[in-house]
Write a protein that holds these residues in place. Structure first.
Motif, mmCIF file in Angstrom:
data_model
loop_
_atom_site.group_PDB
_atom_site.id
_atom_site.type_symbol
_atom_site.label_atom_id
_atom_site.label_comp_id
_atom_site.label_asym_id
_atom_site.label_seq_id
_atom_site.Cartn_x
_atom_site.Cartn_y
_atom_site.Cartn_z
ATOM 1 N N ALA A 33 0.824 -1.209 0.000
ATOM 2 C CA ALA A 33 0.000 0.000 0.000
ATOM 3 C C ALA A 33 0.857 1.258 0.000
ATOM 4 O O ALA A 33 0.614 2.194 -0.755
ATOM 5 C CB ALA A 33 -0.933 0.001 1.216
ATOM 6 N N ARG A 61 -5.713 -0.574 -4.482
ATOM 7 C CA ARG A 61 -6.452 -0.782 -3.233
ATOM 8 C C ARG A 61 -7.486 -1.881 -3.381
ATOM 9 O O ARG A 61 -7.673 -2.689 -2.466
ATOM 10 C CB ARG A 61 -7.129 0.508 -2.773
ATOM 11 N N LEU A 105 -5.836 -1.427 7.107
ATOM 12 C CA LEU A 105 -5.718 -0.385 6.083
ATOM 13 C C LEU A 105 -6.155 0.993 6.572
ATOM 14 O O LEU A 105 -6.015 1.973 5.842
ATOM 15 C CB LEU A 105 -6.537 -0.772 4.849
ATOM 16 N N LEU A 129 -5.458 4.733 -4.323
ATOM 17 C CA LEU A 129 -5.691 4.005 -3.079
ATOM 18 C C LEU A 129 -6.826 4.590 -2.267
ATOM 19 O O LEU A 129 -6.953 4.313 -1.096
ATOM 20 C CB LEU A 129 -4.418 3.963 -2.244
#
Length: 167
Positions: A81, A108, A130, A166
């Protein structure tokens, strides 16, 4: 004293080698899914795996009852990420392999799909990992699943705009 330390280091190395031998295949496959690379050329996935294993080894003595696989998977996901967000560093500006079924997904969406469906991580845990609301994880997973199961006409992958890739 030296003998005790040498024995501890030897035991630690054997334990980690056993863990790495058992977990490397699955972690590499998860990394390949995240990067959407072809199986024959996967330097980014291998780099992610190496970093995750190195991180886990560095923390090995402090895990104390924690699952080392969870530690490695968490590092793999957060590293992916972070590097995808910045689009620089170890992974450069690489694009997913257009032959990959996950190439049409944003980074993502790939991350959520891999964590939820391939790794079997609960929505709440994925959301916490996340830093997203559970509803957002649910939506991303649904959208990614629909895209993979019902692909539209062949199109170029969505651009990986650092500001929106993302989100």
């Amino acid at each position: 004293m030296r003998d005790r330390r040498a024995a501890r280091d030897t035991r630690r190395a054997r334990e980690f080698e056993a863990f790495a031998a058992g977990a490397s295949g699955r972690l590499l496959h998860a990394a390949m899914l995240l990067t959407a690379e072809a199986p024959d050329a996967n330097p980014r996935a291998r780099r992610l795996l190496t970093l995750a294993l190195a991180h886990t080894y560095a923390r090995w003595d402090r895990l104390r009852g924690e699952d080392p696989y969870d530690c490695a998977r968490q590092y793999l996901a957060t590293r992916f990420a972070r590097t995808t967000w910045h689009q620089y560093g170890a992974f450069g500006r690489a694009r997913p392999d257009p032959r990959s079924p996950l190439a049409a997904l944003t980074p993502r969406e790939r991350l959520v799909l891999v964590l939820r469906l391939y790794e079997g991580v609960a929505e709440e845990q994925t959301a916490a990992l996340l830093g997203l609301p559970v509803e957002r994880v649910h939506t991303l997973c649904d959208r990614a699943t629909a895209t993979v199961l019902h692909p539209g006409p062949p199109a170029a992958p969505r651009p990986a705009n650092p500001k929106t890739a993302l989100s």
